[in-house]
Write an enzyme that holds these catalytic residues in place. Structure first.
Site, mmCIF file in Angstrom:
data_model
loop_
_atom_site.group_PDB
_atom_site.id
_atom_site.type_symbol
_atom_site.label_atom_id
_atom_site.label_comp_id
_atom_site.label_asym_id
_atom_site.label_seq_id
_atom_site.Cartn_x
_atom_site.Cartn_y
_atom_site.Cartn_z
ATOM 1 N N THR A 1 0.586 -1.496 -0.042
ATOM 2 C CA THR A 1 -0.416 -0.331 0.233
ATOM 3 C C THR A 1 0.470 1.000 0.030
ATOM 4 O O THR A 1 2.323 1.211 0.843
ATOM 5 C CB THR A 1 -0.517 0.045 1.043
ATOM 6 O OG1 THR A 1 -1.496 1.273 1.381
ATOM 7 C CG2 THR A 1 0.132 -0.164 2.711
ATOM 8 N N SER B 1 -1.471 3.197 11.141
ATOM 9 C CA SER B 1 -1.976 2.651 11.271
ATOM 10 C C SER B 1 -1.983 0.810 11.634
ATOM 11 O O SER B 1 -0.816 0.258 10.974
ATOM 12 C CB SER B 1 -3.508 2.175 10.266
ATOM 13 O OG SER B 1 -3.510 1.023 9.325
ATOM 14 N N TYR C 1 -3.026 -1.767 10.539
ATOM 15 C CA TYR C 1 -2.449 -2.749 9.158
ATOM 16 C C TYR C 1 -1.503 -2.433 8.401
ATOM 17 O O TYR C 1 -1.130 -2.935 7.088
ATOM 18 C CB TYR C 1 -4.379 -2.320 8.072
ATOM 19 C CG TYR C 1 -4.314 -2.597 6.548
ATOM 20 C CD1 TYR C 1 -4.043 -3.045 6.270
ATOM 21 C CD2 TYR C 1 -4.158 -1.237 6.716
ATOM 22 C CE1 TYR C 1 -4.097 -3.553 4.622
ATOM 23 C CE2 TYR C 1 -4.022 -1.105 4.990
ATOM 24 C CZ TYR C 1 -4.123 -2.178 4.134
ATOM 25 O OH TYR C 1 -3.391 -2.743 2.631
ATOM 26 N N HIS C 2 -1.705 -0.979 7.875
ATOM 27 C CA HIS C 2 -0.364 -0.196 7.364
ATOM 28 C C HIS C 2 1.001 -0.820 7.669
ATOM 29 O O HIS C 2 1.729 -1.191 7.114
ATOM 30 C CB HIS C 2 -1.119 1.252 7.223
ATOM 31 C CG HIS C 2 -1.725 1.891 6.237
ATOM 32 N ND1 HIS C 2 -2.623 2.182 7.244
ATOM 33 C CD2 HIS C 2 -1.935 1.693 5.047
ATOM 34 C CE1 HIS C 2 -3.396 2.777 6.062
ATOM 35 N NE2 HIS C 2 -3.193 2.161 5.062
ATOM 36 N N LYS D 1 1.683 -4.301 6.540
ATOM 37 C CA LYS D 1 2.002 -4.139 5.112
ATOM 38 C C LYS D 1 3.479 -4.036 5.020
ATOM 39 O O LYS D 1 4.351 -3.981 4.017
ATOM 40 C CB LYS D 1 1.485 -3.306 4.326
ATOM 41 C CG LYS D 1 0.148 -3.183 3.864
ATOM 42 C CD LYS D 1 -0.912 -4.366 3.007
ATOM 43 C CE LYS D 1 -2.015 -4.633 1.917
ATOM 44 N NZ LYS D 1 -1.617 -5.922 1.358
HETATM 45 N N1 USQ Z 1 -11.597 9.703 5.154
HETATM 46 C C1 USQ Z 1 -11.994 11.208 5.008
HETATM 47 N N2 USQ Z 1 -13.333 10.632 4.500
HETATM 48 C C2 USQ Z 1 -14.181 8.931 4.552
HETATM 49 C C3 USQ Z 1 -13.342 8.519 4.476
HETATM 50 C C4 USQ Z 1 -12.039 8.386 4.433
HETATM 51 O O1 USQ Z 1 -11.612 11.893 4.930
HETATM 52 O O2 USQ Z 1 -15.210 8.577 4.994
HETATM 53 C C5 USQ Z 1 -9.901 9.759 4.713
HETATM 54 C C6 USQ Z 1 -8.744 9.497 5.338
HETATM 55 O O3 USQ Z 1 -9.105 10.330 6.370
HETATM 56 C C7 USQ Z 1 -7.494 9.439 4.817
HETATM 57 C C8 USQ Z 1 -8.362 8.985 3.313
HETATM 58 O O4 USQ Z 1 -9.263 10.048 3.001
HETATM 59 O O5 USQ Z 1 -7.183 10.456 5.269
HETATM 60 C C9 USQ Z 1 -7.541 7.707 2.715
HETATM 61 O O6 USQ Z 1 -8.360 6.653 3.522
HETATM 62 P P1 USQ Z 1 -9.808 5.360 3.229
HETATM 63 O O7 USQ Z 1 -10.096 4.922 3.675
HETATM 64 O O8 USQ Z 1 -10.280 5.928 1.615
HETATM 65 O O9 USQ Z 1 -8.133 4.536 2.619
HETATM 66 P P2 USQ Z 1 -7.132 4.150 3.335
HETATM 67 O O10 USQ Z 1 -7.865 4.184 4.950
HETATM 68 O O11 USQ Z 1 -5.645 5.040 3.162
HETATM 69 O O12 USQ Z 1 -7.026 2.924 3.087
HETATM 70 C C10 USQ Z 1 -7.490 2.097 2.108
HETATM 71 C C11 USQ Z 1 -7.461 0.732 1.939
HETATM 72 C C12 USQ Z 1 -6.387 -0.085 2.103
HETATM 73 C C13 USQ Z 1 -5.112 0.692 1.328
HETATM 74 C C14 USQ Z 1 -4.314 2.018 1.348
HETATM 75 C C15 USQ Z 1 -3.930 2.430 -0.275
HETATM 76 O O13 USQ Z 1 -8.629 0.341 2.473
HETATM 77 O O14 USQ Z 1 -6.172 -1.243 1.930
HETATM 78 O O15 USQ Z 1 -4.008 -0.241 1.359
HETATM 79 O O16 USQ Z 1 -6.473 2.679 0.890
HETATM 80 S S1 USQ Z 1 -3.409 4.064 0.609
HETATM 81 O O17 USQ Z 1 -4.898 5.011 1.262
HETATM 82 O O18 USQ Z 1 -3.091 4.916 -0.290
HETATM 83 O O19 USQ Z 1 -2.754 3.872 1.978
#
Ligand code: USQ
Length: 420
Positions: free
Chosen positions: A170, A205, A207-208, A211
């Protein structure tokens, strides 16, 4: 399952010949986590391109989403029905066995019988919030993710050392440092000496973190056992479909929108469809790399079809474009308005501990060098998503409570409120 019964299973599918099939551009690809959002889509995408695909899953994702009190917006059929629809559409079987990658014997038996040339490992617990619930969820995430990868690496060494592991990491492994992010490695000069070293990881997190641990373990296995692997640092994926799904509902992939398994754009689209405000967290200026599901399929396939050299561990940063969360919410709002859906953008208290305004400039050149052609048309993709989701509005409305987070990074469990 005993080794003999796995071999019998492949014989029954009349694909036993593949056990001895060497060379050619058609590859035997094993997908761990084939019942999931990416896995199910990838099985279709690869089969449509002539590859022999086999997969395993133990339906964890179905259980985790149910634990969150939610369901996929798209209705997901039982695996037997999915497999039948697959066979009818693609004229070939998706070779599936139910099983858990954390069971070493299961992986050994499967690889022994199928002899994969590429292994796509998508069978991990993918949610940051889920891993932050409590010690049990954190420990489960570690056990599930780390042991699954450890098993695959050991079985590769013993059964198929020439195979290529395409491992889903990720972008979140890097965190949000105040400098550019390279693809995995960077050149550094320290006290007058130079080296090329892994770029520092600052996961956000548990989770991260898993990875990051996987990355270290895979790098070690490549170095010590001569395995080859591509570690995919993937951004946030969005979308309801790829073309290969056609209009058969049984072929749709899942689409989660709950606080744990729904990702930002997918959640915004689900919110738009039911008239709920779109919810950037906190100041809402977090920046992330995003890519549509169809680009994720394209990129994973490019990685599979262009394997690394023996002993090579390589990293691809896999995303199409970087967006600020509020900018994205406004895009969803605009496309929704064109479809007659009026929605507000309202910031929610941030349940996470993360930077809400920051520098973010990761490289993503390796896949482009290998031929990746980004979709670049997010508004068309959003329109497809919203139209698809409107058909399942009732299913989102029935679980609307799951859209508001209560899992907080400090370990408490209290619903967050709107801040403006
Ligand atoms: N976020 C909002 N509002 C929401 C949902 C999320 O502002 O309703 C924000 C979160 O706080 C975060 C960002 O959007 O800053 C991304 O959150 P997310 O839930 O879309 O993604 P994340 O938790 O980072 O995890 C997801 C996948 C994970 C993958 C990752 C890629 O669940 O499996 O590894 O995206 S990355 O984000 O590039 O690490």
């Amino acid at each position: 399952m005993s080794p003999q019964s796995v071999i019998d299973f492949f014989k029954e599918l009349k694909c036993y010949h593949i056990l001895n099939n060497k060379g050619g551009s058609i590859m035997r690809v094993f997908i761990a986590g084939v019942d999931g959002y990416l896995g199910w889509s990838l099985a279709m995408y690869l089969t449509a391109r002539g590859h022999d695909v086999a997969g395993a899953d133990c339906y964890h994702r179905r259980d985790w989403v149910a634990e969150m009190g939610s369901q996929s917006a798209t209705p997901i059929k039982r695996m037997t029905e999915r497999l039948q629809a697959f066979r009818e559409t693609f004229g070939t079987n998706l070779q599936f066995i139910r099983g858990d990658i954390t069971d070493y014997n299961f992986v050994w038996n499967f690889f022994r019988a199928f002899q994969p040339e590429a292994i796509v490992h998508l069978a991990e617990m993918p949610s940051a919030p889920y891993s932050m619930i409590d010690v049990h969820h954190s420990a489960f995430t570690h056990t599930n993710n780390l042991i699954g990868t450890i098993n695959i690496l050991h079985v590769m060494r013993d059964i198929c050392p020439d195979a290529h592991l395409v491992k889903l990491g990720t972008m979140g492994e890097y965190g949000t440092p105040n400098i550019d992010i390279p693809e995995g490695f960077f050149e550094i000069e320290y006290r007058g000496r130079k080296d090329t070293l892994p770029f520092p990881k600052q996961a956000g997190s548990w989770y991260h973190q898993t990875k990051v641990h996987d990355t270290n373990n895979i790098m070690f296995a490549c170095r010590v056992w001569g395995l080859r692997s591509t570690d995919i640092m993937q951004g946030v994926v969005f979308g309801t479909r790829i073309d290969e799904m056609g209009y058969d509902e049984s072929l749709l992939t899942r689409f989660d929108f709950d606080q744990s398994f729904g990702t930002a754009i997918n959640r915004f689209c689900a919110q738009a469809v039911i008239g709920m405000p779109l919810t950037p967290f906190g100041k809402g200026h977090q920046r992330r790399g995003f890519l549509p599901l169809r680009d994720s399929m394209q990129c994973l396939t490019i990685a599979i079809e262009n394997p690394p050299e023996e002993k090579q561990y390589r990293v691809f940063n896999q995303f199409e474009e970087i967006y600020d969360l509020t900018e994205l919410a406004v895009k969803v709002q605009k496309v929704a308005a064109n479809l007659g859906l009026t929605v507000e953008v309202r910031n929610l208290e941030n349940p996470r501990l993360e930077l809400e305004e920051h520098y973010y400039n990761p490289d993503h050149q390796h896949l482009i060098d290998l031929g990746y052609k980004p979709t670049h048309d997010i508004e068309t993709e959003l329109k497809i998503m919203l139209k698809d989701l409107l058909k399942y509005k009732h299913r989102i409305e029935a679980r609307a409570h799951a859209l508001i987070p209560d899992i907080r990074w400090d370990g408490s469990r209290k619903k967050v409120g709107f801040i403006k």
